[in-house]
Design an enzyme around this catalytic site. Structure first.
Site, PDB file in Angstrom:
ATOM      1  N   CYS A  84      38.614  75.864 -11.777  1.00  0.00           N
ATOM      2  CA  CYS A  84      37.733  75.286 -10.771  1.00  0.00           C
ATOM      3  C   CYS A  84      36.385  76.004 -10.768  1.00  0.00           C
ATOM      4  O   CYS A  84      35.952  76.531 -11.798  1.00  0.00           O
ATOM      5  CB  CYS A  84      38.375  75.263  -9.382  1.00  0.00           C
ATOM      6  SG  CYS A  84      37.557  74.066  -8.289  1.00  0.00           S
TER       7      CYS A  84
ATOM      8  N   ASP B 281      41.313  78.951  -1.377  1.00  0.00           N
ATOM      9  CA  ASP B 281      40.922  78.177  -0.196  1.00  0.00           C
ATOM     10  C   ASP B 281      41.655  78.681   1.037  1.00  0.00           C
ATOM     11  O   ASP B 281      41.170  78.521   2.159  1.00  0.00           O
ATOM     12  CB  ASP B 281      41.192  76.692  -0.415  1.00  0.00           C
ATOM     13  CG  ASP B 281      40.252  76.132  -1.472  1.00  0.00           C
ATOM     14  OD1 ASP B 281      40.537  76.293  -2.673  1.00  0.00           O
ATOM     15  OD2 ASP B 281      39.198  75.574  -1.094  1.00  0.00           O
TER      16      ASP B 281
END
Ligand code: RI2
Length: 313
Positions: free
Chosen positions: A125, A194
């Site tokens: 990512c 996250d």
């Protein structure tokens, strides 16, 4: 930009990356507070509570967002005047943004210390915290290379390879399903987060858990670069982290899907990597084993959510 515009941009992923979402949300609350017309303290309180709700409803997984909102609005109910309340929001928002940027710098130093000359790092990512360590290692004069994944369906890997290329770091770009094939060429995995649960499990971009599994199989270390505000105190209270599932059309266009009535597309955008596949979580307070998640929450966040907002009448 208005608070509603910020919320829309978070929802549509024009603003993305857990840390950036948090900083932009803090700035949006500050600007919103500054621009609210004077209508008295209770109107101000409820306008800020509504603003917080709008931001919190944008994306459900990155706990950096609620943690930022709580840090910006903490203690608001004790303000005696509207001016005092406005100043408190401004000061706490500015303090959050400054400490967030500083946290990424500290995390970079710790990650860079783990990167040895000649290493190949696999990343997934587009994590600002993870990339900061890689860029710093290069800045320190180490010869390094990176294996970066594509990251379907949003292709955040393109942002990562652009940054790596800009810094002249030799990079191999692979499709997500090639991670196990390429794990033997990697020396270390560094990803972002996250959310981190009280068990030390890491919620990050979908695909992270299979990278961690492949790394475990190949005996390669996995570092997670996560500011302390990525830790989720609500997991102490037994709550789960909601995994965002985005529209099917991001994976398969509607016109193609319409011709396949027996096919259901699923698009969860995060997954959970258990603590046992993670070597260290690198925070601005130091690199800690995942088992130390509770201590990080206690020392850096507190976990009584109730006093962050004035009671709803
Ligand atoms: P930083 C991103 O989520 C990725 O999952 C990334 O690993 C994580 O946020 C942390 O990013 P998305 O917004 O805070 O792309 O380290 O869904 O930049």
């Amino acid at each position: 930009m208005s608070l509603l515009q910020t919320a829309e941009q978070i929802k549509t992923m024009q603003i993305r990356g857990a840390g950036k979402i948090a900083r932009e949300a803090a700035a949006a609350l500050r600007d919103h507070a500054e621009n609210l017309p004077e209508h008295g303290l209770s109107v101000f309180f409820s306008a800020m509570e509504d603003a917080a709700d709008i931001l919190l409803a944008t994306r459900p997984t990155a706990v950096s967002l609620p943690n930022a909102v709580h840090q910006v609005l903490r203690g608001l109910s004790s303000a005696k005047t509207e001016e005092e309340a406005r100043t408190l929001v401004k000061n706490q928002a500015d303090a959050f943004i400054t400490s967030s940027n500083e946290a990424v710098r500290k995390i970079a130093e710790i990650c860079a210390a783990r990167i040895k000359d000649g290493m190949t790092i696999m990343t997934h990512c587009n994590s600002k915290a993870a990339l900061a360590g890689i860029l710093l290692a290069k800045e320190q004069g180490k010869t390094i290379s990176v294996i970066a994944t594509e990251v379907r369906p949003w292709n955040q890997g393109r942002l990562t390879i652009q940054t790596l290329n800009d810094h002249e770091i030799p990079t191999t770009y692979i499709v997500d399903s090639a991670v196990r094939t390429f794990m033997k060429e990697a020396d270390l995995v560094i990803v972002g987060a996250d959310a981190v649960t009280v068990k030390g499990a890491v919620v990050n971009k979908i695909g992270t858990s299979q990278i961690a599994l492949a790394a475990h199989e190949a005996r390669k270390n996995v570092l997670v670069a996560a500011e302390t505000y990525k830790f989720a105190p609500q997991t102490i209270l037994g709550k789960h982290i909601e995994i965002e599932e985005r529209p099917a059309s991001e994976v398969l266009p509607d016109d193609a899907a319409e011709k396949l009535p027996f096919v259901t597309v699923r698009n969860p955008v995060f997954d959970v990597t258990p603590a046992r596949y993670i070597d260290l979580i690198v925070t601005e307070a130091g690199a800690v084993p995942p088992e130390a998640a509770y201590t990080i929450m206690q020392n850096h966040l507190g976990f009584d959510m109730k006093d962050y907002f004035p009671e709803k009448s």
